[in-house]
Design a protein around this motif. Sequence first.
Motif, PDB file in Angstrom:
ATOM      1  N   LYS A  73       0.745  -1.223  -0.082  1.00  0.00           N
ATOM      2  CA  LYS A  73       0.186  -0.020  -0.063  1.00  0.00           C
ATOM      3  C   LYS A  73       0.745   1.055   0.158  1.00  0.00           C
ATOM      4  O   LYS A  73       0.516   2.339  -0.515  1.00  0.00           O
ATOM      5  CB  LYS A  73      -0.735  -0.066   1.286  1.00  0.00           C
ATOM      6  N   ILE A  74       1.955   1.248   0.751  1.00  0.00           N
ATOM      7  CA  ILE A  74       2.895   2.400   0.816  1.00  0.00           C
ATOM      8  C   ILE A  74       3.587   2.615  -0.628  1.00  0.00           C
ATOM      9  O   ILE A  74       3.606   3.867  -0.857  1.00  0.00           O
ATOM     10  CB  ILE A  74       3.771   2.379   1.901  1.00  0.00           C
ATOM     11  N   ALA A  75       4.002   1.524  -1.060  1.00  0.00           N
ATOM     12  CA  ALA A  75       4.438   1.449  -2.493  1.00  0.00           C
ATOM     13  C   ALA A  75       3.539   2.114  -3.478  1.00  0.00           C
ATOM     14  O   ALA A  75       4.080   2.926  -4.308  1.00  0.00           O
ATOM     15  CB  ALA A  75       4.866   0.138  -2.683  1.00  0.00           C
ATOM     16  N   ASP A  76       2.334   1.652  -3.295  1.00  0.00           N
ATOM     17  CA  ASP A  76       1.233   2.304  -4.205  1.00  0.00           C
ATOM     18  C   ASP A  76       1.268   3.573  -3.962  1.00  0.00           C
ATOM     19  O   ASP A  76       1.093   4.495  -5.011  1.00  0.00           O
ATOM     20  CB  ASP A  76      -0.089   1.728  -3.820  1.00  0.00           C
ATOM     21  N   HIS A  77       1.414   4.127  -2.772  1.00  0.00           N
ATOM     22  CA  HIS A  77       1.089   5.435  -2.577  1.00  0.00           C
ATOM     23  C   HIS A  77       2.428   6.402  -3.319  1.00  0.00           C
ATOM     24  O   HIS A  77       2.116   7.346  -3.912  1.00  0.00           O
ATOM     25  CB  HIS A  77       1.394   5.952  -1.266  1.00  0.00           C
ATOM     26  N   TRP A  78       3.622   5.840  -3.112  1.00  0.00           N
ATOM     27  CA  TRP A  78       4.641   6.487  -3.775  1.00  0.00           C
ATOM     28  C   TRP A  78       4.778   6.490  -5.106  1.00  0.00           C
ATOM     29  O   TRP A  78       4.937   7.382  -6.030  1.00  0.00           O
ATOM     30  CB  TRP A  78       6.153   5.892  -3.263  1.00  0.00           C
ATOM     31  N   ARG A  79       4.285   5.465  -5.868  1.00  0.00           N
ATOM     32  CA  ARG A  79       4.219   5.469  -7.326  1.00  0.00           C
ATOM     33  C   ARG A  79       2.987   6.277  -7.642  1.00  0.00           C
ATOM     34  O   ARG A  79       3.313   7.219  -8.638  1.00  0.00           O
ATOM     35  CB  ARG A  79       3.510   3.987  -7.525  1.00  0.00           C
ATOM     36  N   ARG A  80       1.877   6.503  -7.135  1.00  0.00           N
ATOM     37  CA  ARG A  80       0.899   7.592  -7.649  1.00  0.00           C
ATOM     38  C   ARG A  80       1.385   8.914  -7.184  1.00  0.00           C
ATOM     39  O   ARG A  80       0.990   9.707  -8.052  1.00  0.00           O
ATOM     40  CB  ARG A  80      -0.461   7.266  -6.612  1.00  0.00           C
ATOM     41  N   SER A  81       2.171   9.198  -6.188  1.00  0.00           N
ATOM     42  CA  SER A  81       2.728  10.559  -6.018  1.00  0.00           C
ATOM     43  C   SER A  81       4.247  10.736  -6.524  1.00  0.00           C
ATOM     44  O   SER A  81       5.177  11.150  -5.646  1.00  0.00           O
ATOM     45  CB  SER A  81       2.625  11.001  -4.544  1.00  0.00           C
ATOM     46  N   ALA A  82       4.537  10.019  -7.537  1.00  0.00           N
ATOM     47  CA  ALA A  82       5.840   9.870  -8.067  1.00  0.00           C
ATOM     48  C   ALA A  82       6.590  11.129  -8.114  1.00  0.00           C
ATOM     49  O   ALA A  82       7.783  11.295  -7.978  1.00  0.00           O
ATOM     50  CB  ALA A  82       6.014   9.083  -9.345  1.00  0.00           C
ATOM     51  N   ARG A  83       5.838  12.364  -8.286  1.00  0.00           N
ATOM     52  CA  ARG A  83       6.620  13.583  -8.355  1.00  0.00           C
ATOM     53  C   ARG A  83       7.278  14.029  -7.211  1.00  0.00           C
ATOM     54  O   ARG A  83       8.110  14.775  -7.142  1.00  0.00           O
ATOM     55  CB  ARG A  83       5.880  14.594  -8.967  1.00  0.00           C
ATOM     56  N   GLU A  84       6.579  13.613  -6.015  1.00  0.00           N
ATOM     57  CA  GLU A  84       7.236  13.980  -4.681  1.00  0.00           C
ATOM     58  C   GLU A  84       8.633  13.333  -4.483  1.00  0.00           C
ATOM     59  O   GLU A  84       8.757  12.155  -4.859  1.00  0.00           O
ATOM     60  CB  GLU A  84       6.341  13.570  -3.372  1.00  0.00           C
ATOM     61  N   VAL A  85       9.547  14.072  -4.047  1.00  0.00           N
ATOM     62  CA  VAL A  85      10.820  13.652  -3.791  1.00  0.00           C
ATOM     63  C   VAL A  85      10.896  12.881  -2.452  1.00  0.00           C
ATOM     64  O   VAL A  85      10.492  13.694  -1.455  1.00  0.00           O
ATOM     65  CB  VAL A  85      11.901  14.836  -3.956  1.00  0.00           C
TER      66      VAL A  85
END
Lengths: 207, 68
Positions: free
Chosen positions: A74-86
């Motif tokens: 779930k956390i990985a999904d989150h990072w994938r969705r908000s990929a622009r965030e560094v």
Amino acid sequence: MLLSAEMNPPDQLNEALLAEHRPVLFRYALLQLKDSELADDAVQETLLAAWQASANFEGRAGLRTWLIGILKHKIADHWRRSAREVVTAEFDQIDNDEDESDEDAFFMSNGHWNGGPSTWNDPEAAFKQQEFWTIYETCHNNLPAKMAQVFMLRELVGLDTDEVCQEAGISDANYWVTMHRARLRLRECLEIRWFNQPKTKKENNHA
Amino acid sequence: MRSCRDITALVSQGLDKKLSLGERLAIGLHVMMCSSCRNFQSQSQFIRRAAKGYIKNLHHQPDNKTET
Ligand SMILES: [Zn+2]
């Protein structure tokens, strides 16, 4: 009674059983996402997914590890969705594995302290200051990656020692050594960066 | 007589499991005489409380931006 327990589907998941693990999951998510709301969502999704997949779950012994596995996705999904965030300085994403070798620097060859801990006055007072938490985080991030991960799982997330070993893929013996080194390093770092700093610096901070 | 190095390793272990009576005695006797290890003992407990405090602090931040 023993017999009837054996005849039931062995480890049926229920809401209460899942809810027990909510605090640990939340802390894990919070450390990764650094945002209470996002963490809460991730935990919610995890519990829901666990509930739906409960048929796949075997044995309550590893329930928490299983749940954390789902949460990681779930956390990985989150990072994938908000990929622009560094992503900066996440606890177990830094790769500074240089010298994990020993605590030799802390002790002399005869086993006595080399330097050694000094006395800290009223350490708890630091908890009220935001600046202390920044330093705490820096000290944690300065640990070698594996050490930081083990310490995080135990002290910040709150897993049991055997769960930490499983999650981090280390042996029992390795666990004791790693935790001890982490404490030696954190202690020294906090002493240098916080407790040995001139008092005025700390007292100027009225936030 | 165990060294500071051995005693602190025991102190660390004592945070995560129950030590034997002999081990606890060895620690107790040592820290009576050794202020460095006594400090390590209380500071390792402090570090545990700080870890819990860090989470609490992270939780109660209104957002995840730290002011600089
Ligand atoms: Zn000592």
